[in-house]
Structure formats: C-alpha cells, structure tokens
Design a protein around this motif. Structure first.
Motif, mmCIF file in Angstrom:
data_model
loop_
_atom_site.group_PDB
_atom_site.id
_atom_site.type_symbol
_atom_site.label_atom_id
_atom_site.label_comp_id
_atom_site.label_asym_id
_atom_site.label_seq_id
_atom_site.Cartn_x
_atom_site.Cartn_y
_atom_site.Cartn_z
ATOM 1 N N THR A 1 -3.170 30.354 42.983
ATOM 2 C CA THR A 1 -3.769 31.646 43.341
ATOM 3 C C THR A 1 -5.217 31.466 43.793
ATOM 4 O O THR A 1 -5.664 32.155 44.705
ATOM 5 C CB THR A 1 -3.689 32.666 42.182
ATOM 6 N N GLY A 2 -5.920 30.526 43.169
ATOM 7 C CA GLY A 2 -7.300 30.251 43.590
ATOM 8 C C GLY A 2 -7.355 29.684 44.999
ATOM 9 O O GLY A 2 -8.191 30.092 45.814
ATOM 10 N N LEU A 3 -6.466 28.737 45.306
ATOM 11 C CA LEU A 3 -6.428 28.151 46.649
ATOM 12 C C LEU A 3 -6.039 29.186 47.699
ATOM 13 O O LEU A 3 -6.633 29.241 48.778
ATOM 14 C CB LEU A 3 -5.447 26.975 46.691
ATOM 15 N N SER B 1 -6.295 32.502 47.504
ATOM 16 C CA SER B 1 -7.282 33.570 47.670
ATOM 17 C C SER B 1 -8.538 33.083 48.380
ATOM 18 O O SER B 1 -9.200 33.854 49.062
ATOM 19 C CB SER B 1 -7.643 34.186 46.317
ATOM 20 N N SER B 2 -8.863 31.802 48.242
ATOM 21 C CA SER B 2 -10.059 31.276 48.913
ATOM 22 C C SER B 2 -9.760 30.801 50.324
ATOM 23 O O SER B 2 -10.686 30.597 51.115
ATOM 24 C CB SER B 2 -10.666 30.132 48.098
ATOM 25 N N GLY B 3 -8.485 30.589 50.616
ATOM 26 C CA GLY B 3 -8.108 30.121 51.947
ATOM 27 C C GLY B 3 -8.499 28.676 52.211
ATOM 28 O O GLY B 3 -8.581 28.261 53.357
ATOM 29 N N THR B 4 -8.730 27.884 51.164
ATOM 30 C CA THR B 4 -9.176 26.496 51.345
ATOM 31 C C THR B 4 -8.036 25.509 51.510
ATOM 32 O O THR B 4 -8.275 24.345 51.802
ATOM 33 C CB THR B 4 -10.044 26.041 50.145
ATOM 34 N N ARG C 1 -11.034 33.225 35.985
ATOM 35 C CA ARG C 1 -10.041 32.190 36.298
ATOM 36 C C ARG C 1 -10.478 30.843 35.730
ATOM 37 O O ARG C 1 -9.668 30.102 35.179
ATOM 38 C CB ARG C 1 -9.807 32.084 37.799
ATOM 39 N N ASP C 2 -11.764 30.512 35.846
ATOM 40 C CA ASP C 2 -12.272 29.250 35.305
ATOM 41 C C ASP C 2 -12.103 29.184 33.788
ATOM 42 O O ASP C 2 -11.703 28.150 33.237
ATOM 43 C CB ASP C 2 -13.756 29.073 35.646
#
Length: 153
Positions: free
Chosen positions: A38-40, A42-45, A119-120
């Motif tokens: 979800t972090g990847l 949402s950040s589009g990285t 999240r962290d």
C-alpha cells in the motif's frame, strides 16, 4: 502371539506453541507485505510488475513456511531444521540487517519514532512481533520435550 502396538505419540505443548508462533510470524509477514504494497502504490514509487513480483515471492515463502510448519507440527525433524535454517536464520537476518546497519551508521530510534507516521509505527510493531515470534518458535522447537518428540517421530 499378539503384537504390541506402541501408543501414538502426543505432540508436546512446546511443539504446539512453536507452531503457533511460526503462524504468528507468517501473519506478521503478510501484514508487513500489505503495508509495504500500500505504501508503494500510494507513493507511486514502484511499478505493477515490481509489486507483483515482490508479492509473488512472498506468497511462495509464506506458503512454504505454512507447509513446513504443518510438517514440523506432525513431528518431522527435517521440517524443524528447515524452519530453523530458512526462516530462523536467513529470514531473521533479512529482517534485521538493514535496521542494524542503520543504527551502526548513527540512526536514532528516538528520532525515527518521533518522525514516524502511522504506517511506519504499524510496520515497526509488526516487525518486532515477527522477530520475537521467530526467536520464540526456534527456541521452543529445541526444548528437551520437543527434541524427544522429533527423535521418536
């Protein structure tokens, strides 16, 4: 002449507890994967291919872990040793090398927690639980009653 049949060996509580801790570790790993994906996303990285290959690898690892846990619970000594080597050593190293390197390079836990987002913090808590579950499971699998169980199976 009658044949005597040995009574079935009951799985010791230490082996049951080890299996439960391994399943907790797998659940933590799944939760960490969901947070990372979800972090990847949402950040589009990361691209879809990168995310899918990472998730695919983890599905294989989690599935293999569950199979090994099941076989270990049944008393298979090879499964106990496989869990110890693959997840208790290699898997544990993969989880702690980066944080240890970061600490050795001067990272501050206090600052990291102060700057962390939800999240962290969730990831860190899950990772701590994950590491503790692995350490506990390995320790339980080598307790005397567990060792006796694996030798007799």
């Amino acid at each position: 002449m009658t044949k005597t049949v040995a009574p079935p060996t009951q799985t010791p509580q230490t082996v049951h507890a080890a299996a439960i801790l391994w399943l907790v570790a797998v659940a933590a790993g799944i939760f960490e994967t969901v947070l990372a994906v979800t972090g990847l996303l949402s950040s589009g990285t990361a691209g879809a291919g990168e995310v899918l290959s990472g998730v695919g690898l983890r599905v294989v690892v989690f599935g293999t872990a569950c199979l090994l846990i099941w076989r270990m619970w049944q008393g298979r000594d090879w499964a106990r040793w496989s869990l110890t080597g693959l997840l208790g050593v290699l898997g544990l190293l993969s989880m702690v090398v980066a944080p240890v390197q970061w600490l050795l390079a001067g990272g501050s836990i206090t600052e990291a927690v102060a700057q962390a987002g939800v999240r962290d913090l969730l990831f860190g808590g899950s990772r701590a639980l994950h590491v503790l579950a692995v350490l506990g499971a390995v320790a339980l699998m080598f307790q005397p009653r567990a060792r006796d169980h694996f030798r007799s199976a």
